[in-house]
Design a protein around this motif. Sequence first.
Motif, PDB file in Angstrom:
ATOM      1  N   THR A 168      51.806  13.600  46.090  1.00 35.66           N
ATOM      2  CA  THR A 168      53.130  13.835  45.496  1.00 35.66           C
ATOM      3  C   THR A 168      53.887  12.554  45.168  1.00 35.66           C
ATOM      4  OG1 THR A 168      54.274  13.905  47.635  1.00 35.66           O
ATOM      5  CG2 THR A 168      53.341  15.983  46.833  1.00 35.66           C
ATOM      6  N   VAL A 187      56.967  12.133  47.349  1.00 34.94           N
ATOM      7  CA  VAL A 187      58.066  13.103  47.260  1.00 34.94           C
ATOM      8  C   VAL A 187      58.008  14.114  48.405  1.00 34.94           C
ATOM      9  CG1 VAL A 187      59.027  15.010  45.888  1.00 34.94           C
ATOM     10  CG2 VAL A 187      58.488  12.832  44.791  1.00 34.94           C
ATOM     11  N   GLY A 188      56.854  14.641  48.693  1.00 37.32           N
ATOM     12  CA  GLY A 188      56.715  15.600  49.790  1.00 37.32           C
ATOM     13  C   GLY A 188      56.356  16.990  49.300  1.00 37.32           C
ATOM     14  N   ARG A 190      59.572  18.015  50.975  1.00 34.05           N
ATOM     15  CA  ARG A 190      60.257  17.255  49.947  1.00 34.05           C
ATOM     16  C   ARG A 190      61.757  17.516  50.022  1.00 34.05           C
ATOM     17  NH1 ARG A 190      59.193  18.889  44.344  1.00 34.05           N
ATOM     18  NH2 ARG A 190      61.296  18.100  44.193  1.00 34.05           N
TER      19      ARG A 190
END
Lengths: 436, 436
Positions: free
Chosen positions: A313, A316-317, A339
């Motif tokens: 990601t 970002v998560g 995220r």
Amino acid sequence: MLAARWHPPSYDIRVENVPVPQIEDPDDAVVKVTLAGLCGSDLHIYRGQQPITKVHITGHEFIGEVVKLGSNYGPNAARSTSGRPNLYATLSVGDKVVAPFTVNCGECHVCRLGYTGRCPVGALFGSPKLDGGQAQYVRVPKAGGTLYNLSSPASWSSALTATSDVETLLENISDSSLLLLSDILPTGVFAATQLLAHPKVQPMLTGRSWPSSLNPSSPTIDLGSGLLTQEDRLLTIAMIGLGPVGVCAAVALLDALVQKGLPYRIVAIDINQSRREKMEKVYEAIGSDGKGQNGEFVVQGLEEAKETVAKWTGDVGCTGVLEVVGNNSALTAAYDLARPFGVITSVGVHAPKNVPFTGQDLYNKNISFDFGRCPARAMFPMAFELLVKRQDVFGKVGTESSLIDRVVDIKQASEMYRAFDQGQVGKVLFDPWDQA
Amino acid sequence: MLAARWHPPSYDIRVENVPVPQIEDPDDAVVKVTLAGLCGSDLHIYRGQQPITKVHITGHEFIGEVVKLGSNYGPNAARSTSGRPNLYATLSVGDKVVAPFTVNCGECHVCRLGYTGRCPVGALFGSPKLDGGQAQYVRVPKAGGTLYNLSSPASWSSALTATSDVETLLENISDSSLLLLSDILPTGVFAATQLLAHPKVQPMLTGRSWPSSLNPSSPTIDLGSGLLTQEDRLLTIAMIGLGPVGVCAAVALLDALVQKGLPYRIVAIDINQSRREKMEKVYEAIGSDGKGQNGEFVVQGLEEAKETVAKWTGDVGCTGVLEVVGNNSALTAAYDLARPFGVITSVGVHAPKNVPFTGQDLYNKNISFDFGRCPARAMFPMAFELLVKRQDVFGKVGTESSLIDRVVDIKQASEMYRAFDQGQVGKVLFDPWDQA
């Protein structure tokens, strides 16, 4: 009858001869137990972690056959005249049934909404309030609301009724598979369903940015192209905890993703190597109809999983995290993996310890949490449909991907509780009639 | 130019002459500020609650007019060729604009999803990282992603473009009303939108029990009639905190309920009597098009509200709770007021203190939480549409229901911060040009 009973203060399960339960209330049914499961949450009572002194029959997972019905059952209880749940009119002696792990009346406001796991008159089977199912017979209060009648297509999903008749269906599904319906499979389906239905996940599902993701006629943000790219829509999901419920949640999640045609990346996490191996076997055993062509599924320990999510990601998560453990380490890991605007769905049973978050932590990451117990009675039709599709994967004792380690005579209950508590056996089912 | 600047360590705002900001990056715009707002969250910095030492221009609420654009703006930046947000091509000197309280690029994955409040390159106006809008001019980074162009129907909702042209619309809306767009109105709309979109609220909205509430083709629970009664569907919502954001959330919630044709019971709660009175005035001032015919709306203190909810729901609790305060007392009250399977939407800005819940508390009540900052840029089209409908209620200085207490010369900033901090004035707007 034979029954496994818990004795205070802890670690003391005895298989004893006790009276067969009788109808105590006109809404009761008595069920002859075919199989009863041993579940991780049985250990809370077993270990004496709760202030309980009452000797009682254990177990909240069971399937069986109706042998007695209270006086409120029969044709006079038709819904059209009584206004009560249909089962009061249609349930018959001989029907094959499964109960959720808690009683629910099926009639109150809470039940009507489908939130059966929190019915105000509810009680947990295998607790001091209500004898459990690790016995030859069990009394089921409010059985017209509580029980799910496997023998009745009226209670099946339309997909099942369209493809099966009762005889074929029940002939082709083993009792050990059906036992998974009582708790762990609906809990897995509940977890997956909650996660994918959350508003913060809808941009990925609809391809429209928040808030037009919630309502196509809502004004759009008018940034970029206005529509999300395929890359934007890729769901990244972490699952923490690969015990039997976690595996069920993975299977349910995969099924829902494939049905919706969604691409996905899933990292399934456990600290325990044998659980990771079981999860891998299950994933291998699922056919392409259950995992699709556009998915990536890896099984890892936590630290490795964090690296995977960061790489997938760009730091970002995860879109969402399923927490199926029920402790603060798992909640912290879920927070770290999520995220901003991430969703954490927690079906773990938590202890009376403060959760490990400040309000600022949660504000700063726009975290959403869904906690709590599965309304199993409400999830049965969905879970049964999934079970019929996937029983070969996890319901057949003796296969590498089975969630059930073994079926034993209930007389071995004391020994099995000890071994299960010490991690020496996996999920055990008790046959109360082995020696009968 | 004149600007209000914060000086360390605390309680020290000075109006000073500083250089007019210039374009520092080709994506920048410089905006001439028409009005700037003083917001409750400005007090976090004012009071020295954060470890800040840098002198900086305060304020994250402002509207104004574009006076300078960086070299990345102009027809060459058309979306079709540049792939960038359309505003790089269409924004012009002279356009009337509002900024969200944080910068967002409008181009990254997070922004494309609409989660603009958490853009990785974001920064809060009026913080050490980025000078604020309580000044005659303000520099807006990534202005093509950040600004909302009020002068351009392309950025309006379809309902607005269908009924208004630019000239009529902007002539008929006051700058004090437009200022509410910068933070508090979108935050209120965000809170209401999140609550009503939550999966656990859908049984009430759809009339179908969980989980068929999420998908009409999902199997139903087959309890009772299978459909919910009108009584079941009645939404009971508590709102905690009736400051300006709370009032905006109430107006947004009422509007959404009326648009969806939903009956409701709302209890709006604050410990502060003058805030409760303001909420009552606002509710009175809303026409029937904004509150419908099937609603009950009461304004109470917390203890009285708990009794009201118990009476309304037979001790079950609220479907949902909006928490617009941002402290642990409010979170505890929200938990107490919520029903099992209740939803708590928190848009309050929380401190770094542990939230007051155990995992068991949350499990036992199947609580869902949504925390976090409004993605204001993404909410602008919805908020602007609502503002046009309701500006008479809360946007006109001098009416009893106005959310704006007064508009003052920015030279009074120091005095107004002091009075606002001490609760002696309500929401204040600064006019940076009063003496110019």
